[in-house]
Motif scaffolding. Structure first.
Motif, PDB file in Angstrom:
ATOM      1  N   PRO A  89       0.824  -1.205   0.000  1.00  0.00           N
ATOM      2  CA  PRO A  89       0.000   0.000   0.000  1.00  0.00           C
ATOM      3  C   PRO A  89       0.861   1.260   0.000  1.00  0.00           C
ATOM      4  CG  PRO A  89       0.146  -0.894   2.211  1.00  0.00           C
ATOM      5  CD  PRO A  89       0.855  -1.867   1.319  1.00  0.00           C
ATOM      6  N   CYS A  90       0.248   2.370  -0.402  1.00  0.00           N
ATOM      7  CA  CYS A  90       0.954   3.650  -0.282  1.00  0.00           C
ATOM      8  C   CYS A  90       1.315   3.849   1.186  1.00  0.00           C
ATOM      9  CB  CYS A  90       0.047   4.780  -0.784  1.00  0.00           C
ATOM     10  SG  CYS A  90       0.809   6.403  -0.586  1.00  0.00           S
ATOM     11  N   ALA A  91       0.298   3.733   2.052  1.00  0.00           N
ATOM     12  CA  ALA A  91       0.521   3.952   3.493  1.00  0.00           C
ATOM     13  C   ALA A  91       0.089   2.721   4.281  1.00  0.00           C
ATOM     14  CB  ALA A  91      -0.297   5.152   3.958  1.00  0.00           C
ATOM     15  N   LEU A 113       7.944  -5.983   0.425  1.00  0.00           N
ATOM     16  CA  LEU A 113       6.748  -5.249   0.847  1.00  0.00           C
ATOM     17  C   LEU A 113       7.090  -3.770   0.941  1.00  0.00           C
ATOM     18  CD1 LEU A 113       3.824  -5.257   2.043  1.00  0.00           C
ATOM     19  CD2 LEU A 113       4.903  -5.464   4.305  1.00  0.00           C
ATOM     20  N   ARG A 114       6.258  -2.932   0.346  1.00  0.00           N
ATOM     21  CA  ARG A 114       6.414  -1.492   0.512  1.00  0.00           C
ATOM     22  C   ARG A 114       5.255  -0.978   1.364  1.00  0.00           C
ATOM     23  NH1 ARG A 114       5.542   3.311  -2.508  1.00  0.00           N
ATOM     24  NH2 ARG A 114       4.414   3.739  -0.592  1.00  0.00           N
ATOM     25  N   GLY A 115       5.401   0.219   1.915  1.00  0.00           N
ATOM     26  CA  GLY A 115       4.329   0.831   2.683  1.00  0.00           C
ATOM     27  C   GLY A 115       4.916   1.960   3.497  1.00  0.00           C
ATOM     28  N   HIS A 118       5.690   6.961   7.752  1.00  0.00           N
ATOM     29  CA  HIS A 118       5.805   8.425   7.798  1.00  0.00           C
ATOM     30  C   HIS A 118       5.554   8.904   6.370  1.00  0.00           C
ATOM     31  CE1 HIS A 118       7.620   8.367  11.827  1.00  0.00           C
ATOM     32  NE2 HIS A 118       8.273   7.300  11.422  1.00  0.00           N
ATOM     33  N   LYS A 119       4.448   9.572   6.130  1.00  0.00           N
ATOM     34  CA  LYS A 119       4.080   9.932   4.760  1.00  0.00           C
ATOM     35  C   LYS A 119       4.305  11.410   4.463  1.00  0.00           C
ATOM     36  CE  LYS A 119       2.661   7.818   2.111  1.00  0.00           C
ATOM     37  NZ  LYS A 119       3.481   6.998   1.171  1.00  0.00           N
ATOM     38  N   PRO A 120       5.029  11.712   3.389  1.00  0.00           N
ATOM     39  CA  PRO A 120       5.091  13.107   2.939  1.00  0.00           C
ATOM     40  C   PRO A 120       3.779  13.434   2.227  1.00  0.00           C
ATOM     41  CG  PRO A 120       6.252  11.684   1.386  1.00  0.00           C
ATOM     42  CD  PRO A 120       5.702  10.795   2.468  1.00  0.00           C
ATOM     43  N   SER A 259       3.438   3.659 -10.270  1.00  0.00           N
ATOM     44  CA  SER A 259       2.276   4.237  -9.580  1.00  0.00           C
ATOM     45  C   SER A 259       2.408   5.744  -9.455  1.00  0.00           C
ATOM     46  CB  SER A 259       2.118   3.613  -8.188  1.00  0.00           C
ATOM     47  OG  SER A 259       1.708   2.271  -8.285  1.00  0.00           O
ATOM     48  N   HIS A 260       3.542   6.204  -8.870  1.00  0.00           N
ATOM     49  CA  HIS A 260       3.699   7.647  -8.704  1.00  0.00           C
ATOM     50  C   HIS A 260       3.968   8.334 -10.037  1.00  0.00           C
ATOM     51  CE1 HIS A 260       4.046   6.223  -4.571  1.00  0.00           C
ATOM     52  NE2 HIS A 260       3.502   7.388  -4.264  1.00  0.00           N
ATOM     53  N   ALA A 261       4.518   7.595 -11.001  1.00  0.00           N
ATOM     54  CA  ALA A 261       4.773   8.193 -12.311  1.00  0.00           C
ATOM     55  C   ALA A 261       3.453   8.481 -13.029  1.00  0.00           C
ATOM     56  CB  ALA A 261       5.634   7.255 -13.146  1.00  0.00           C
ATOM     57  N   VAL A 285       5.358  -1.095  -6.913  1.00  0.00           N
ATOM     58  CA  VAL A 285       3.963  -0.881  -7.305  1.00  0.00           C
ATOM     59  C   VAL A 285       3.098  -0.693  -6.062  1.00  0.00           C
ATOM     60  CG1 VAL A 285       1.991  -2.007  -8.423  1.00  0.00           C
ATOM     61  CG2 VAL A 285       4.270  -2.290  -9.386  1.00  0.00           C
ATOM     62  N   GLU A 286       2.220   0.309  -6.091  1.00  0.00           N
ATOM     63  CA  GLU A 286       1.254   0.444  -5.004  1.00  0.00           C
ATOM     64  C   GLU A 286       0.056  -0.458  -5.289  1.00  0.00           C
ATOM     65  OE1 GLU A 286       2.386   4.739  -3.104  1.00  0.00           O
ATOM     66  OE2 GLU A 286       0.593   4.676  -4.336  1.00  0.00           O
ATOM     67  N   VAL A 287      -0.345  -1.221  -4.271  1.00  0.00           N
ATOM     68  CA  VAL A 287      -1.513  -2.100  -4.414  1.00  0.00           C
ATOM     69  C   VAL A 287      -2.435  -1.901  -3.212  1.00  0.00           C
ATOM     70  CG1 VAL A 287      -0.274  -3.906  -5.691  1.00  0.00           C
ATOM     71  CG2 VAL A 287      -0.450  -4.087  -3.216  1.00  0.00           C
ATOM     72  N   SER A 296      -4.520   6.957   1.045  1.00  0.00           N
ATOM     73  CA  SER A 296      -3.753   7.841   0.166  1.00  0.00           C
ATOM     74  C   SER A 296      -3.489   7.116  -1.150  1.00  0.00           C
ATOM     75  CB  SER A 296      -2.427   8.260   0.827  1.00  0.00           C
ATOM     76  OG  SER A 296      -1.660   7.133   1.192  1.00  0.00           O
ATOM     77  N   ASP A 297      -3.431   7.888  -2.216  1.00  0.00           N
ATOM     78  CA  ASP A 297      -3.015   7.391  -3.543  1.00  0.00           C
ATOM     79  C   ASP A 297      -3.831   6.206  -4.071  1.00  0.00           C
ATOM     80  OD1 ASP A 297      -1.156   9.381  -3.871  1.00  0.00           O
ATOM     81  OD2 ASP A 297       0.595   8.131  -3.448  1.00  0.00           O
ATOM     82  N   GLY A 298      -5.133   6.180  -3.753  1.00  0.00           N
ATOM     83  CA  GLY A 298      -5.975   5.069  -4.222  1.00  0.00           C
ATOM     84  C   GLY A 298      -6.046   4.976  -5.745  1.00  0.00           C
ATOM     85  N   ALA A 299      -6.019   6.120  -6.426  1.00  0.00           N
ATOM     86  CA  ALA A 299      -6.178   6.118  -7.886  1.00  0.00           C
ATOM     87  C   ALA A 299      -5.034   5.400  -8.592  1.00  0.00           C
ATOM     88  CB  ALA A 299      -6.280   7.558  -8.389  1.00  0.00           C
ATOM     89  N   GLN A 300      -3.902   5.328  -7.922  1.00  0.00           N
ATOM     90  CA  GLN A 300      -2.731   4.692  -8.554  1.00  0.00           C
ATOM     91  C   GLN A 300      -2.397   3.343  -7.928  1.00  0.00           C
ATOM     92  OE1 GLN A 300      -0.124   8.006  -7.680  1.00  0.00           O
ATOM     93  NE2 GLN A 300       0.960   6.846  -6.124  1.00  0.00           N
ATOM     94  N   ALA A 301      -3.349   2.816  -7.160  1.00  0.00           N
ATOM     95  CA  ALA A 301      -3.129   1.498  -6.539  1.00  0.00           C
ATOM     96  C   ALA A 301      -3.676   0.426  -7.466  1.00  0.00           C
ATOM     97  CB  ALA A 301      -3.807   1.429  -5.179  1.00  0.00           C
TER      98      ALA A 301
END
Ligand code: PEP
Ligand code: MN
Length: 323
Positions: A89-91, A113-115, A118-120, A259-261, A285-287, A296-301
């Motif tokens: 996930p993004c967060a 695993l990403r996630g 601390h989110k900017p 995802s962020h691109a 990849v955000e999932v 956060s960032d649901g549109a790119q998950a």
């Protein structure tokens, strides 16, 4: 810039080294066919040291990048050879969601695993992550599912704790120019995933990697995540040309974050294919299993259910020529 010292044939290497240290230079001895040489940082006067034959200014602005290892150990993984799939996930939204997503990510065949704990965030009113508590959720879930963990260190105040728990410390795009943070991340001794600043040139990106390596990091993985260019239907512009250039001219592993691109989930699979075909060393990849409700960032998950087919497809694509 650095200076390359050629030593005379009868130079006493230990005395040269001791004298360099006395002058505050951290010397690296190089043994080469052309004779013994020492690489020393600029700003130290070295010409009168006995045993020094000649001094050359190195042509490179980033000697650490130029001799950095082509593979980086991340937990039990090696990044820089076969491409790896990093997903999550993004967060880190809550412990149960992290656990569910980690299970799905592992089952789909990803290795990392990403996630974000601390989110900017662009707006101070957006969800900014659960902080250190979420680092524990991520570490626990990664361990339970045999995954390595990458998570962002947003600030010098958090970098120590992030480095204790993560296998790979992420420096986010907004912080690529934050030199104190780059240095602190390098000092932790953990490998660093360095995202490209949204308006950074490749030269600036490499110099940011130089700060991290110069501070002591065992390796840096570069992550292209899109840059600001002309207005586009995508969130950013994925600069695959620069990725190809880095792969051709430098040894640092390079991965791509579609995802962020793109900022749009329907573009994740095609951009992953492009990154794979280019020979990059992985994708990030955000999932989410419920992207519409992502904090956060649901549109790119990428919907979690689509990760396993994507992983299988990338595996089948195999490996293009890698250095
Ligand atoms: C992220 O990976 O969640 C992130 C904030 O990415 P970037 O730094 O590329 O914007
Ligand atoms: Mn995100």
């Amino acid at each position: 810039m650095s200076q390359l010292l050629r030593l005379t044939a009868d130079a006493d290497i230990e005395r040269v080294r001791a004298e360099l240290l006395r002058r505050g230079a951290d010397a690296e001895m190089l043994e080469g066919a052309a004779g013994r040489a020492v690489l020393v940082r600029d700003g130290v006067d070295v010409r009168d040291i006995p045993g020094v034959d000649s001094v050359l200014r190195s042509a490179t602005a980033h000697p650490c990048v130029d001799r950095a290892p082509a593979t980086v150990a991340v937990g039990t993984l090696e990044i820089g050879g076969q491409p790896v799939l990093m997903a999550g996930p993004c967060a880190a939204e809550d412990e149960a969601t992290v656990e569910r997503l980690a299970a799905g990510v592992a089952q789909a065949g990803a290795q990392v695993l990403r996630g974000g704990a601390h989110k900017p965030r662009t707006s101070p009113y957006s969800f900014r992550g659960h902080g250190d508590e979420a680092l524990g959720w991520l570490r626990g879930a990664a361990d339970r599912h045999g995954l390595a963990l990458v998570t962002e260190a947003l600030d010098v105040r958090h970098v120590g704790r992030v480095a204790e728990l993560a296998d790979l410390v992420q420096i986010g795009s907004r912080n690529m120019h934050n030199q104190p943070l780059l240095i602190e991340a390098g000092r932790t001794g953990k490998p660093v995933l360095l995202k490209r600043g949204a308006a950074a040139t490749v030269a600036e990106w490499l110099l940011a990697a130089e700060h991290i390596l110069d501070a002591g990091a065992p390796g840096v993985v570069l992550c292209e995540r899109g840059i600001r260019a002309l207005p586009q239907p995508t969130r950013n512009t994925l600069d695959l040309g620069s990725v190809a250039w880095l792969l051709a001219h430098h040894s640092l592993p390079v991965i791509v974050d579609p995802s962020h691109a793109a900022g749009r989930r329907e573009l994740i699979a095609p951009l992953c294919r492009a990154a794979w075909a280019l020979g990059c060393h992985g994708v990030l990849v955000e999932v989410h299993d419920d992207p519409a409700r992502a904090a956060s960032d649901g549109a790119q998950a990428l919907p979690l259910a689509e990760l396993a087919p994507l992983a299988a497809e990338l595996k089948a694509l195999g490996q293009t020529r890698r250095r």
